[in-house]
Design a protein around this motif. Structure first.
Motif, PDB file in Angstrom:
ATOM      1  N   ASP A  66       0.840  -1.200   0.000  1.00 46.40           N
ATOM      2  CA  ASP A  66       0.000   0.000   0.000  1.00 46.40           C
ATOM      3  C   ASP A  66       0.876   1.252   0.000  1.00 46.40           C
ATOM      4  OD1 ASP A  66      -1.735   2.122   0.499  1.00 46.40           O
ATOM      5  OD2 ASP A  66      -2.826   1.086   2.099  1.00 46.40           O
ATOM      6  N   PRO A  67       0.805   2.072  -1.054  1.00 43.18           N
ATOM      7  CA  PRO A  67       1.648   3.273  -1.101  1.00 43.18           C
ATOM      8  C   PRO A  67       1.360   4.259   0.025  1.00 43.18           C
ATOM      9  CG  PRO A  67       0.136   3.208  -2.988  1.00 43.18           C
ATOM     10  CD  PRO A  67      -0.012   1.920  -2.249  1.00 43.18           C
ATOM     11  N   LYS A  68       0.147   4.269   0.566  1.00 38.65           N
ATOM     12  CA  LYS A  68      -0.172   5.181   1.678  1.00 38.65           C
ATOM     13  C   LYS A  68       0.682   4.849   2.910  1.00 38.65           C
ATOM     14  CE  LYS A  68      -4.911   5.410   0.231  1.00 38.65           C
ATOM     15  NZ  LYS A  68      -6.132   4.706   0.481  1.00 38.65           N
ATOM     16  N   ILE A  69       0.921   3.575   3.111  1.00 38.41           N
ATOM     17  CA  ILE A  69       1.742   3.144   4.245  1.00 38.41           C
ATOM     18  C   ILE A  69       3.190   3.565   4.007  1.00 38.41           C
ATOM     19  CG2 ILE A  69       2.565   1.166   5.585  1.00 38.41           C
ATOM     20  CD1 ILE A  69      -0.483   1.764   5.888  1.00 38.41           C
ATOM     21  N   ARG A  70       3.692   3.332   2.789  1.00 37.01           N
ATOM     22  CA  ARG A  70       5.080   3.697   2.468  1.00 37.01           C
ATOM     23  C   ARG A  70       5.288   5.212   2.555  1.00 37.01           C
ATOM     24  NH1 ARG A  70       3.944   0.431  -1.927  1.00 37.01           N
ATOM     25  NH2 ARG A  70       4.729   1.935  -3.466  1.00 37.01           N
ATOM     26  N   ILE A  71       4.290   5.986   2.162  1.00 37.31           N
ATOM     27  CA  ILE A  71       4.386   7.450   2.276  1.00 37.31           C
ATOM     28  C   ILE A  71       4.562   7.849   3.740  1.00 37.31           C
ATOM     29  CG2 ILE A  71       2.966   9.554   2.195  1.00 37.31           C
ATOM     30  CD1 ILE A  71       2.015   8.631  -0.596  1.00 37.31           C
ATOM     31  N   GLU A  72       3.785   7.261   4.611  1.00 36.08           N
ATOM     32  CA  GLU A  72       3.879   7.614   6.032  1.00 36.08           C
ATOM     33  C   GLU A  72       5.215   7.179   6.630  1.00 36.08           C
ATOM     34  OE1 GLU A  72       1.901   9.726   7.594  1.00 36.08           O
ATOM     35  OE2 GLU A  72       0.852   9.858   5.688  1.00 36.08           O
ATOM     36  N   VAL A  73       5.727   6.037   6.194  1.00 31.06           N
ATOM     37  CA  VAL A  73       7.046   5.612   6.667  1.00 31.06           C
ATOM     38  C   VAL A  73       8.100   6.614   6.192  1.00 31.06           C
ATOM     39  CG1 VAL A  73       8.831   3.832   6.521  1.00 31.06           C
ATOM     40  CG2 VAL A  73       6.435   3.164   6.826  1.00 31.06           C
ATOM     41  N   ALA A  74       7.995   7.057   4.943  1.00 30.64           N
ATOM     42  CA  ALA A  74       8.959   8.025   4.382  1.00 30.64           C
ATOM     43  C   ALA A  74       8.964   9.333   5.172  1.00 30.64           C
ATOM     44  CB  ALA A  74       8.635   8.289   2.909  1.00 30.64           C
ATOM     45  N   ARG A  75       7.877   9.678   5.771  1.00 33.31           N
ATOM     46  CA  ARG A  75       7.770  10.927   6.541  1.00 33.31           C
ATOM     47  C   ARG A  75       8.322  10.807   7.961  1.00 33.31           C
ATOM     48  NH1 ARG A  75       1.609  12.532   4.751  1.00 33.31           N
ATOM     49  NH2 ARG A  75       2.159  13.232   2.661  1.00 33.31           N
ATOM     50  N   LYS A  76       8.517   9.575   8.436  1.00 32.44           N
ATOM     51  CA  LYS A  76       8.992   9.378   9.812  1.00 32.44           C
ATOM     52  C   LYS A  76      10.405   9.916   9.967  1.00 32.44           C
ATOM     53  CE  LYS A  76       7.362   7.022  12.855  1.00 32.44           C
ATOM     54  NZ  LYS A  76       6.492   7.296  13.990  1.00 32.44           N
ATOM     55  N   ARG A  77      10.622  10.623  11.048  1.00 30.08           N
ATOM     56  CA  ARG A  77      11.932  11.232  11.284  1.00 30.08           C
ATOM     57  C   ARG A  77      13.001  10.195  11.657  1.00 30.08           C
ATOM     58  NH1 ARG A  77      12.596  16.487  12.163  1.00 30.08           N
ATOM     59  NH2 ARG A  77      13.904  16.166  13.989  1.00 30.08           N
ATOM     60  N   LYS A  78      12.590   9.059  12.181  1.00 28.02           N
ATOM     61  CA  LYS A  78      13.588   8.106  12.667  1.00 28.02           C
ATOM     62  C   LYS A  78      13.879   6.959  11.693  1.00 28.02           C
ATOM     63  CE  LYS A  78      10.936   4.893  15.541  1.00 28.02           C
ATOM     64  NZ  LYS A  78      10.779   4.449  16.913  1.00 28.02           N
ATOM     65  N   ILE A  79      13.677   7.190  10.414  1.00 28.98           N
ATOM     66  CA  ILE A  79      13.956   6.106   9.470  1.00 28.98           C
ATOM     67  C   ILE A  79      15.455   5.800   9.419  1.00 28.98           C
ATOM     68  CG2 ILE A  79      11.903   6.497   8.055  1.00 28.98           C
ATOM     69  CD1 ILE A  79      13.748   7.849   5.992  1.00 28.98           C
ATOM     70  N   SER A  80      15.750   4.554   9.134  1.00 24.38           N
ATOM     71  CA  SER A  80      17.140   4.107   9.051  1.00 24.38           C
ATOM     72  C   SER A  80      17.686   4.327   7.637  1.00 24.38           C
ATOM     73  CB  SER A  80      17.205   2.613   9.378  1.00 24.38           C
ATOM     74  OG  SER A  80      16.515   1.867   8.376  1.00 24.38           O
ATOM     75  N   ASP A  81      18.988   4.147   7.495  1.00 26.45           N
ATOM     76  CA  ASP A  81      19.603   4.228   6.172  1.00 26.45           C
ATOM     77  C   ASP A  81      19.037   3.155   5.244  1.00 26.45           C
ATOM     78  OD1 ASP A  81      21.161   6.428   6.820  1.00 26.45           O
ATOM     79  OD2 ASP A  81      22.913   5.220   7.354  1.00 26.45           O
ATOM     80  N   GLU A  82      18.746   1.992   5.800  1.00 22.39           N
ATOM     81  CA  GLU A  82      18.168   0.908   4.995  1.00 22.39           C
ATOM     82  C   GLU A  82      16.797   1.314   4.437  1.00 22.39           C
ATOM     83  OE1 GLU A  82      16.627  -3.719   5.447  1.00 22.39           O
ATOM     84  OE2 GLU A  82      17.436  -2.698   7.196  1.00 22.39           O
ATOM     85  N   ILE A  83      15.964   1.896   5.276  1.00 23.80           N
ATOM     86  CA  ILE A  83      14.645   2.350   4.827  1.00 23.80           C
ATOM     87  C   ILE A  83      14.815   3.464   3.799  1.00 23.80           C
ATOM     88  CG2 ILE A  83      12.527   3.532   5.529  1.00 23.80           C
ATOM     89  CD1 ILE A  83      12.775   2.033   8.240  1.00 23.80           C
ATOM     90  N   PHE A  84      15.709   4.404   4.065  1.00 26.32           N
ATOM     91  CA  PHE A  84      15.948   5.488   3.122  1.00 26.32           C
ATOM     92  C   PHE A  84      16.360   4.936   1.765  1.00 26.32           C
ATOM     93  CE2 PHE A  84      18.805   8.224   0.804  1.00 26.32           C
ATOM     94  CZ  PHE A  84      18.023   9.360   0.652  1.00 26.32           C
ATOM     95  N   SER A  85      17.304   4.028   1.753  1.00 23.20           N
ATOM     96  CA  SER A  85      17.792   3.458   0.488  1.00 23.20           C
ATOM     97  C   SER A  85      16.669   2.782  -0.284  1.00 23.20           C
ATOM     98  CB  SER A  85      18.913   2.449   0.748  1.00 23.20           C
ATOM     99  OG  SER A  85      20.027   3.096   1.268  1.00 23.20           O
TER     100      SER A  85
END
Length: 134
Positions: A66-85
């Motif tokens: 679900d892209p809505k879920i991925r959008i919200e994860v992308a907005r989280k301030r504490k994402i890791s380098d793995e998530i960013f990549s």
């Protein structure tokens, strides 16, 4: 502390603002988060909004269909380098744009987000670079 998936759903659906806040602020064991995702997929967005969510769960949700879920994860301030990549090359340009808007990320890091397949994203990145220099 949230002790079960059922408790999380009950807190989230409550009309009591204090209970809703608990759903957003209280921690839970990793197994509880997995159970919520499995049993109550409609509540994944609320899982992402929890301020104590473990990075392991964010990593899992960064790959959600679900892209809505991925959008919200992308907005989280504490994402890791793995998530960013992972998200920086997402097929959905809206997810990459949400990542670009993440205030925690440096401009240098934002410049590594894939934009070459989107004139819109390229323009947004150029605008961010220009505004950073002002």
């Amino acid at each position: 502390m949230i002790n079960s998936a059922d408790e999380f759903v009950q807190l989230r659906q409550s009309e009591d603002i204090n209970e809703q806040r608990r759903a957003s602020n209280d921690s839970a064991d990793i197994g509880v988060w997995h159970e919520i995702i499995q049993r109550f997929p409609d509540f994944k967005l609320w899982v992402v909004h929890n301020k104590t969510i473990p990075i392991e769960i964010l990593t899992l949700l960064a790959k959600d269909k679900d892209p809505k879920i991925r959008i919200e994860v992308a907005r989280k301030r504490k994402i890791s380098d793995e998530i960013f990549s992972f998200l920086s090359e997402d097929e959905d340009e809206n997810i990459r744009y949400s990542l670009m808007c993440n205030s925690k990320l440096s401009l240098d890091k934002k410049q590594t987000i894939k934009v070459d397949d989107s004139t819109w994203l390229t323009a947004k990145l150029e605008e961010m670079i220009k505004n950073a220099g002002s």
